[in-house]
Design a protein around this motif. Structure first.
Motif, mmCIF file in Angstrom:
data_model
loop_
_atom_site.group_PDB
_atom_site.id
_atom_site.type_symbol
_atom_site.label_atom_id
_atom_site.label_comp_id
_atom_site.label_asym_id
_atom_site.label_seq_id
_atom_site.Cartn_x
_atom_site.Cartn_y
_atom_site.Cartn_z
ATOM 1 N N GLU A 160 30.497 10.937 44.922
ATOM 2 C CA GLU A 160 30.770 9.911 43.922
ATOM 3 C C GLU A 160 29.623 9.817 42.918
ATOM 4 O OE1 GLU A 160 32.929 6.127 45.435
ATOM 5 O OE2 GLU A 160 31.620 6.780 47.071
ATOM 6 N N MET A 161 29.930 9.302 41.741
ATOM 7 C CA MET A 161 28.894 9.119 40.732
ATOM 8 C C MET A 161 29.028 7.738 40.102
ATOM 9 S SD MET A 161 27.830 11.632 37.645
ATOM 10 C CE MET A 161 26.681 11.147 36.363
ATOM 11 N N LEU A 162 27.901 7.061 39.984
ATOM 12 C CA LEU A 162 27.835 5.723 39.396
ATOM 13 C C LEU A 162 27.003 5.801 38.120
ATOM 14 C CD1 LEU A 162 28.313 2.569 39.763
ATOM 15 C CD2 LEU A 162 26.071 2.548 40.866
ATOM 16 N N VAL A 163 27.591 5.472 36.981
ATOM 17 C CA VAL A 163 26.868 5.448 35.713
ATOM 18 C C VAL A 163 26.548 3.999 35.362
ATOM 19 C CG1 VAL A 163 26.968 5.926 33.233
ATOM 20 C CG2 VAL A 163 27.911 7.576 34.857
ATOM 21 N N LEU A 164 25.269 3.714 35.234
ATOM 22 C CA LEU A 164 24.830 2.401 34.775
ATOM 23 C C LEU A 164 24.657 2.485 33.264
ATOM 24 C CD1 LEU A 164 22.189 1.560 37.535
ATOM 25 C CD2 LEU A 164 24.628 0.999 37.478
ATOM 26 N N THR A 199 28.510 4.738 24.030
ATOM 27 C CA THR A 199 27.479 4.585 25.040
ATOM 28 C C THR A 199 27.587 5.732 26.041
ATOM 29 O OG1 THR A 199 28.860 3.289 26.546
ATOM 30 C CG2 THR A 199 27.615 2.068 24.851
ATOM 31 N N ILE A 200 26.582 5.848 26.904
ATOM 32 C CA ILE A 200 26.590 6.915 27.899
ATOM 33 C C ILE A 200 27.754 6.747 28.875
ATOM 34 C CG2 ILE A 200 25.080 5.843 29.642
ATOM 35 C CD1 ILE A 200 24.357 9.335 28.434
ATOM 36 N N GLY A 201 28.151 5.490 29.156
ATOM 37 C CA GLY A 201 29.297 5.244 30.025
ATOM 38 C C GLY A 201 30.596 5.668 29.381
ATOM 39 N N GLU A 202 30.764 5.333 28.103
ATOM 40 C CA GLU A 202 31.964 5.752 27.379
ATOM 41 C C GLU A 202 32.017 7.273 27.282
ATOM 42 O OE1 GLU A 202 32.545 1.915 24.385
ATOM 43 O OE2 GLU A 202 31.087 3.472 23.862
ATOM 44 N N TYR A 203 30.860 7.880 27.065
ATOM 45 C CA TYR A 203 30.810 9.339 26.938
ATOM 46 C C TYR A 203 31.196 10.013 28.264
ATOM 47 C CZ TYR A 203 29.284 13.642 24.654
ATOM 48 O OH TYR A 203 29.256 14.884 24.063
ATOM 49 N N ALA A 204 30.738 9.434 29.372
ATOM 50 C CA ALA A 204 31.115 9.978 30.679
ATOM 51 C C ALA A 204 32.632 9.914 30.880
ATOM 52 C CB ALA A 204 30.399 9.207 31.793
ATOM 53 N N LYS A 205 33.235 8.813 30.475
ATOM 54 C CA LYS A 205 34.700 8.698 30.549
ATOM 55 C C LYS A 205 35.376 9.795 29.734
ATOM 56 C CE LYS A 205 37.092 5.022 30.189
ATOM 57 N NZ LYS A 205 37.694 3.808 29.583
ATOM 58 N N MET A 206 34.818 10.074 28.545
ATOM 59 C CA MET A 206 35.403 11.092 27.675
ATOM 60 C C MET A 206 35.272 12.490 28.284
ATOM 61 S SD MET A 206 34.791 11.695 23.585
ATOM 62 C CE MET A 206 33.020 12.024 23.769
ATOM 63 N N ILE A 207 34.124 12.789 28.877
ATOM 64 C CA ILE A 207 33.948 14.094 29.531
ATOM 65 C C ILE A 207 35.019 14.291 30.597
ATOM 66 C CG2 ILE A 207 32.449 15.406 31.090
ATOM 67 C CD1 ILE A 207 30.047 14.276 29.563
ATOM 68 N N LEU A 221 34.222 8.779 39.274
ATOM 69 C CA LEU A 221 33.288 8.078 38.407
ATOM 70 C C LEU A 221 33.458 6.565 38.500
ATOM 71 C CD1 LEU A 221 31.188 8.865 36.175
ATOM 72 C CD2 LEU A 221 33.072 8.708 34.532
ATOM 73 N N HIS A 222 32.343 5.871 38.628
ATOM 74 C CA HIS A 222 32.297 4.413 38.521
ATOM 75 C C HIS A 222 31.332 4.076 37.377
ATOM 76 C CE1 HIS A 222 34.135 4.335 42.525
ATOM 77 N NE2 HIS A 222 33.155 5.122 42.932
ATOM 78 N N ILE A 223 31.752 3.189 36.505
ATOM 79 C CA ILE A 223 30.907 2.812 35.372
ATOM 80 C C ILE A 223 30.673 1.312 35.402
ATOM 81 C CG2 ILE A 223 30.689 2.737 32.850
ATOM 82 C CD1 ILE A 223 32.554 5.219 32.812
#
Length: 396
Positions: A160-164, A199-207, A221-223
């Motif tokens: 799992e990955m958690l993006v703060l 933001t880095i969280g939005e970018y992770a969602k896009m990836i 992914l958890h943001i």
């Protein structure tokens, strides 16, 4: 009855005033990075083996997040470090070695150089990876490339990955050519413009959503969102995101000035205010302003044109409120420097296309196109990107 109506009306006025004040306070409240909202994410980490992707920006107020989480009983097994290292004092491009953190005795694994992506050994016995790094919202700033590789490794190893999330100091606009995949590199991995407004969280969602990971794998992914944030709010970083982005002015001008790193022109590395000046030793007949790069430990040990006077533009007073409201890259400096540089065949280097994200920008400048003519060629791709971006926004 009349008295009752007066009382009800008075209560309505008071309630309206309180609501308006609350809304105004919320509107003006400073953004709060997700890392500070520990009550929202500790449940993901309790009783798990945790790896952290962090650097010197990964703080909860004035305390590093690693220290904060360890004090709360979180079992941190590994720390992954991006470009510039765990403490953020390595120069751009400097090789970072894996080691042991002297303060915590936790293994430090570099994700820069030849080892950009965690492997199965790095992630052995890890249950969840936490990504908490301050980005600046620019395609060639390599922290989003590290984000990509960590997401890919987690997906491939069922971790799992958690993006703060953290606010984007350049999050209020979108501009620049969209990267053509032929120019894909560590300074540009995805078909996004130079400034992408996420933001880095939005970018992770896009990836994840656009299936940009290898073999279209999906990261679990958890943001955790920022509080009191929207894309129009100005956000001043409390810590330098990297050694040569020393303050908010440098961060604001970085999207425009970093293109010069694909040319012979210095951006002031070797001074205490890089990315706020540009120049070259051969331009003494064109400009009176000059700076002299020196070796500065923790910033630039071997800057271009060491100990040589560079003549050019002093941009230290460029950033102001009107600049912020313009919300676009500045190409005029690039065009001007090219026109004034005496040996035009040597002006660009092979790195320029990687930064620009296309082969057209170099050709457009050489052919003498104006800034407005160049910008017009970006618009169709920018409009397409904006439609993609809408799907992944977490904030207004």
């Amino acid at each position: 009855m009349k008295l009752m109506r007066i009382l009800l009306f008075s209560l309505f006025i008071i309630s309206f005033a309180i609501s308006s004040t609350t809304a105004q306070n919320r509107k003006s409240a400073a953004p709060i990075p997700a890392a500070q909202l520990t009550h929202k994410y500790l449940r993901f980490l309790k009783n798990k083996n945790v790896a952290m992707v962090v650097n010197q920006t990964s703080n909860i107020n004035n305390t590093h997040i690693v220290d904060s989480l360890r004090s709360l009983g979180i079992n941190i097994k590994t720390i992954f470090c991006p470009e510039h290292g765990f403490r953020g004092n390595a120069d751009a491009g400097e090789q970072i070695s894996s080691s042991i953190d002297s303060a915590t005795k936790i293994p430090l694994i570099s994700l820069y150089g030849k080892h950009k992506k965690p492997d199965s050994i790095d992630l052995k016995d890890i249950d969840i990876v936490v990504f908490d790094i301050q980005d600046v919202g620019v395609r060639f700033y390599t922290y989003i490339s590290t984000l990509h590789y960590v997401m890919e490794a987690c997906a491939e190893n069922n971790v799992e990955m958690l993006v703060l999330d953290r606010p984007n100091p350049n999050g209020y606009y979108i501009d620049g050519p969209v990267l053509q995949l032929q120019q894909k590199s560590f300074v540009g991995m995805h078909p996004v413009p130079i400034v992408y407004g996420m933001t880095i969280g939005e970018y992770a969602k896009m990836i994840n959503g656009e299936e940009w990971l290898a073999n279209k794998v999906k990261c679990r992914l958890h943001i955790i969102r920022n509080a009191e944030y929207n894309h129009q709010k100005k956000y001043t970083l409390p810590v330098k995101p990297s050694p040569n982005l020393v303050d908010q002015d440098a961060i604001t001008m970085y999207p425009s000035l970093c293109l010069f790193e694909g040319t012979v022109i210095s951006v002031g590395r070797g001074t205490y205010e890089p990315f706020k000046m540009i120049g070259h030793p051969s331009l003494s007949e064109k400009y009176t302003y000059s700076f002299t790069p020196q070796s500065i430990n923790g910033m630039s040990k071997e800057p271009p044109f060491l100990s040589k006077n560079c003549y050019g533009l002093d941009l230290r007073n460029y950033v102001n409120d009107s600049t912020q409201s313009i919300g676009q890259l500045n190409l005029s400096w690039l065009i001007e420097m090219y026109q004034n540089y005496p040996d035009k065949e040597q002006f660009f280097n092979s790195f320029f296309e990687k930064l620009a994200g296309n082969i057209e920008l170099r050709k457009q400048i050489i052919s003498g196109k104006s800034e407005s003519e160049i910008r017009s060629t970006w618009q169709e791709d920018l409009n397409s990107f904006k439609e993609i971006r809408k799907k992944y926004l977490l904030y207004p």
